[in-house]
Scaffold this active site. Structure first.
Site, mmCIF file in Angstrom:
data_model
loop_
_atom_site.group_PDB
_atom_site.id
_atom_site.type_symbol
_atom_site.label_atom_id
_atom_site.label_comp_id
_atom_site.label_asym_id
_atom_site.label_seq_id
_atom_site.Cartn_x
_atom_site.Cartn_y
_atom_site.Cartn_z
ATOM 1 N N ARG A 97 -39.934 -4.374 -42.622
ATOM 2 C CA ARG A 97 -39.711 -3.542 -41.429
ATOM 3 C C ARG A 97 -39.359 -2.118 -41.830
ATOM 4 N NH1 ARG A 97 -34.604 -4.899 -37.858
ATOM 5 N NH2 ARG A 97 -33.646 -3.609 -39.454
ATOM 6 N N HIS B 248 -38.416 -2.680 -25.899
ATOM 7 C CA HIS B 248 -39.840 -3.009 -25.919
ATOM 8 C C HIS B 248 -40.102 -3.889 -27.133
ATOM 9 C CE1 HIS B 248 -44.072 -2.652 -25.183
ATOM 10 N NE2 HIS B 248 -44.303 -2.015 -26.324
ATOM 11 N N ASP C 121 -44.665 -3.330 -19.961
ATOM 12 C CA ASP C 121 -44.001 -4.621 -19.856
ATOM 13 C C ASP C 121 -43.871 -5.066 -18.396
ATOM 14 O OD1 ASP C 121 -43.726 -4.565 -22.608
ATOM 15 O OD2 ASP C 121 -41.721 -3.685 -22.535
ATOM 16 N N ARG D 193 -47.132 -6.454 -17.165
ATOM 17 C CA ARG D 193 -47.331 -7.817 -17.672
ATOM 18 C C ARG D 193 -46.457 -8.815 -16.918
ATOM 19 N NH1 ARG D 193 -47.722 -5.910 -24.047
ATOM 20 N NH2 ARG D 193 -49.991 -5.566 -24.008
#
Length: 308
Positions: free
Chosen positions: A88, A175, A148, A151
């Site tokens: 990451r 998010h 989002d 969706r």
């Protein structure tokens, strides 16, 4: 009204297409680092103008930010996806470098620009733009919540077996798959709470499918989605360009709102000509407040990997 979209990949091109087709701005400039790529995408899109009935001019450039001068709004989609074996920290380091350089070039050529951040990890990249651009906070907006929420409404309509136009709802917080907070308590079908139509199992399904919406598409497509992200960006750009004062969940810098400081998280806001006109404080349940705080902690951990 001139709009710049940085990154001419699937998401960036989709942004440009939807913005152009809505016919509310004079010019869209696509920027990419790959030689000829943005120019080719722009030409292809312009050849749809007579077919789709729009007059917006779309141009492309390979890294020449002087072509973006005078942009009212700029959308940053550039960055790389996480690759197998990549940590990451490595991903954030690479994308932070890209987003920081892009931001500096945009602000240099358009000092009054409003920036919409799409690049991932989106909340962290929006935070980076706040820390490095010198722009006032109302001119920096992260896109996640709009996508989002779309969706979420898709899954609600599916569960309700209703037209999607009957459904309203929004997603706040982070998010990400784990940090996303669909506000089922606020979701309605023509003003009636969806909890009056859906049983506990259906409610859980809607929430969980919303949270993995992006991952589901990546698994099916083999890459990230682009149609819905592009459409979400176009809604935000139009709200700014047409001063619509539209309420859209966005990732914004919080200074005490929702009990958080010095962090970008998704919250509902009024979006108009100035960018963020106002952050809207909605009453959350005790469980929602806890989940929002947990999402904030997770985003702060990711932000800790940033090197300005």
């Amino acid at each position: 009204m001139k709009v710049t979209v940085v990154g001419a990949g699937a998401v960036g091109a989709s942004c440009a297409e939807y913005i152009a087709m809505k016919n509310f701005c004079s010019e869209v400039v696509l920027v990419d680092i790959k030689e000829g790529f943005a120019e080719g995408k722009a030409m292809d899109l312009m050849q749809t103008a007579s077919l789709n009935g729009f007059d917006t001019k779309i141009t492309g450039t390979t890294g020449d930010y002087s072509k973006t001068a005078g942009s009212h709004v700029a959308v940053i989609t550039s960055g790389i996806p996480r690759k197998p074996g990549m940590t990451r920290e490595e991903l954030i380091g690479i994308n932070a470098g890209i987003v920081k350089e892009v931001t500096q070039n945009l602000v240099k050529n358009s000092p009054e620009v409003i920036i919409i951040v799409v690049s991932n990890p989106m909340d962290t990249m929006a935070y980076l733009v706040h820390k490095t651009s010198g722009l006032p906070k109302h001119k920096i907006i992260g896109m996640g919540g709009a996508l989002d929420s779309a969706r979420f409404k898709y899954r609600l309509a599916e569960a309700l077996e209703s037209p999607i136009s009957d459904v309203d709802g929004m997603v706040i917080a982070a998010h990400s798959d784990t940090g996303m907070l669909p506000l089922l308590s606020k979701a309605t079908r023509n003003g009636v709470p969806v909890t009056e139509f859906l049983d506990d199992e259906q409610q859980k399904y809607v929430i969980e499918e919303t949270k993995v919406g992006g991952a589901t598409l990546t698994k099916l497509l083999g890459t990230s989605a682009w149609y819905a992200p592009g459409a979400a960006v176009s809604v935000m750009v139009q709200a700014i360009a047409c001063d619509q004062k539209k309420m859209i969940p966005c990732s914004l810098m919080l200074e005490g709102e929702y009990g958080q400081n010095d962090i970008c998280l998704g919250v509902p806001a009024i979006i108009g000509a100035n960018g963020v006109e106002k952050i809207v404080n909605v009453t959350l349940t005790a469980e929602e407040q806890l989940k929002f705080a947990e999402a904030a902690n997770a985003v702060r951990e990711v932000n800790g990997d940033l090197k300005f």
